[in-house]
Scaffold this active site. Structure first.
Site, PDB file in Angstrom:
ATOM      1  N   LYS A 111       0.805  -1.228   0.000  1.00 51.76           N
ATOM      2  CA  LYS A 111       0.000   0.000   0.000  1.00 51.76           C
ATOM      3  C   LYS A 111       0.838   1.278   0.000  1.00 51.76           C
ATOM      4  O   LYS A 111       0.443   2.276  -0.598  1.00 51.76           O
ATOM      5  CB  LYS A 111      -0.994   0.007   1.161  1.00 51.76           C
ATOM      6  CG  LYS A 111      -0.451  -0.225   2.535  1.00 51.76           C
ATOM      7  CD  LYS A 111      -1.587  -0.287   3.563  1.00 51.76           C
ATOM      8  CE  LYS A 111      -1.063  -0.682   4.947  1.00 51.76           C
ATOM      9  NZ  LYS A 111      -0.711  -2.126   4.998  1.00 51.76           N
ATOM     10  N   THR A 112       2.002   1.265   0.657  1.00 53.14           N
ATOM     11  CA  THR A 112       2.844   2.465   0.639  1.00 53.14           C
ATOM     12  C   THR A 112       3.351   2.740  -0.766  1.00 53.14           C
ATOM     13  O   THR A 112       3.272   3.868  -1.262  1.00 53.14           O
ATOM     14  CB  THR A 112       4.027   2.310   1.598  1.00 53.14           C
ATOM     15  OG1 THR A 112       3.540   2.125   2.928  1.00 53.14           O
ATOM     16  CG2 THR A 112       4.915   3.545   1.571  1.00 53.14           C
ATOM     17  N   GLU A 155      -2.910   5.937   2.441  1.00 53.73           N
ATOM     18  CA  GLU A 155      -2.849   4.548   2.878  1.00 53.73           C
ATOM     19  C   GLU A 155      -3.978   4.298   3.872  1.00 53.73           C
ATOM     20  O   GLU A 155      -4.288   5.146   4.703  1.00 53.73           O
ATOM     21  CB  GLU A 155      -1.519   4.269   3.573  1.00 53.73           C
ATOM     22  CG  GLU A 155      -0.337   4.241   2.654  1.00 53.73           C
ATOM     23  CD  GLU A 155       0.910   3.781   3.369  1.00 53.73           C
ATOM     24  OE1 GLU A 155       0.856   2.725   4.030  1.00 53.73           O
ATOM     25  OE2 GLU A 155       1.933   4.478   3.273  1.00 53.73           O
TER      26      GLU A 155
END
Length: 449
Positions: A111-112, A155
């Site tokens: 996700k980052t 995020e």
């Protein structure tokens, strides 16, 4: 209105504090030590206190905390005694995103990078997005920015269930692979949280899910509503459209958006970062860009400008022909993907110092960690970085190392750094890996080399 952040130096907390300050609000914060994050916040107009003390808390302030803040913290205790308003970090982030098209990126891993890719690409494409990414962006830029465009990228952290505080217009789910079982208890509860997350979309909102992940495919079946899938494995039943990813090289692919059997959009993708997992992440970001109205070719070109976020295969230096890389991988799937990418980029050996993160994760996934780490040529596993957890009897890094072919356990990470540095020879790559304090070893390794 004043906001006071307890633990403001944390990556996620710092990003939200910076966004609220950019909105013109009064923001203060405290942390146990100064850091690059607190220095950047001070430059952004945030008042930062080093150390925790009840005297730091304005009686009229709204308090912002993360799940890491304990009830015994004196600032949290005084705020509760006064009856002050207390928000979780995710709730404060939702406030910062008020009035914008919220794009929430979730998944046990990826996700980052995916949110960073999307933030960088939309900025390059002229969309001027706002974003809160849990790391620095290319060139060391802050992971938080308030832009003038309509999109807000963030995020969405599943570790404590706080991603259920959002109401996104677009959701990206990179995978639903079991993790954080210390919080959820079992796999079923973990997957149900993602179903609830999908149900948080605004009416008509879009879910973009990875079709190459079994958990994400189950999510698509359970979630309903508008859903696109993406990946190399083919169409997921029941989706509105699918982004077919045809990999053409270590950092290149052809992307085709298929709907009702017809090609609706196509682009050739060439990234500055390598690995099949990076190409999948880019496909998710490309799909989100299309939903936001960006031209397919322009979006693909914009993604090619992304050079990585901090602590994600981050180059720290090369001494005597030995390259030193720092990486945040702390889940077996992340470890395996990172090591496969390293194999594509280095002709010599891959040497790793791995610091397990959380006792519960180490206990639950020791076998999987061992298998993933054996993709390297030599691995030193250190003691567990407990973070929010207390030690568990019989659980340490040797639980992983003892299951490995090419691993050994050295509890002290500084001793591990000395060992791996002495082993290296020209052409090798040394990687520090984990979500804890192992990142601080890169300067020691470079000095030793």
């Amino acid at each position: 209105m004043t906001f006071h952040f307890i633990g403001v130096g944390g990556v996620g907390m710092a990003a939200v504090a910076e966004l609220l300050a950019a909105r013109g609000l009064s923001v203060t914060g405290s942390d146990r030590a100064a850091s690059p994050n607190t220095a950047r916040l001070e430059q952004a107009g945030v008042t930062v206190y080093v150390g925790h003390d009840a005297g730091h808390v304005d009686p009229e302030a709204t308090i912002v905390v993360s799940s890491a803040i304990k009830d015994s913290n004196p600032e949290l205790a005084i705020a509760r005694a006064r009856g002050q308003r207390i928000l979780h970090r995710s709730e404060a982030l939702a406030l910062a995103a008020t009035g914008l098209d919220f794009v929430a990126v979730a998944g046990a891993h990826g996700k980052t990078t995916t949110s960073g890719m999307l933030a960088v690409a939309l900025t390059w494409a002229g969309e001027d997005p706002s974003y809160a990414v849990g790391s620095t962006l290319p060139g060391g830029a802050s992971g938080a920015r308030l832009g003038d465009g309509n999109a807000f990228i963030a995020e969405a952290d599943e570790s404590d269930g706080s991603f259920l505080n959002y109401t996104p217009s677009i959701e990206i789910v990179t995978n639903v692979e079991p993790d954080h079982l210390d919080h959820y208890g079992d796999v079923e509860a973990f997957e149900q949280a993602f179903v609830e997350f999908a149900e948080r979309r605004v009416p008509g909102g879009l879910l973009i899910a990875c079709g190459d992940d079994d958990g994400a495919r189950r999510l698509v079946s359970a979630a309903g509503g508008r859903t696109w899938s993406y990946g190399t494995d083919g169409l997921v039943p029941g989706v509105e459209a699918h982004v077919a990813v045809t990999i053409t090289g270590p950092a290149s692919a052809t992307l085709v958006l298929v709907r009702d059997g017809r090609d609706m959009a196509r682009a050739d993708l060439s990234l500055a970062v390598s690995g099949e997992h990076m190409l999948r992440n880019a496909a998710a970001a490309w799909a989100a860009g299309l939903e936001l109205g960006v031209d397919p070719g322009l979006m693909a070109q914009a993604l090619g400008t992304f050079t990585g976020t901090g602590r994600r295969f981050e180059h720290k230096g090369t001494i005597g022909g030995v390259e030193v890389i720092d990486d945040y991988a702390h889940h077996p799937t992340e470890v395996a993907a990172t090591l496969r990418a390293a194999r594509e980029q280095v002709d010599g050996r891959v040497l790793v110092i791995f610091q397990p993160h959380l006792y519960s994760r180490t206990k639950n996934f020791a076998e999987q960690f061992a298998k993933a780490l054996d993709l390297a040529d030599s691995v030193v596993v250190t003691g567990v970085y407990g973070a929010r957890e207390e030690p568990m009897p019989g659980v340490d890094g040797d639980l992983i190392a003892d299951r490995m072919v090419r691993g050994q356990f050295v509890a002290d990470m500084h001793e591990a750094a000395a060992m791996i540095s002495a082993e290296a020879r020209p052409g090798d790559l040394i990687m520090t890996m984990g979500a804890g304090s192992v990142t601080t070893l890169t300067s020691e390794i470079l000095a030793a080399l």
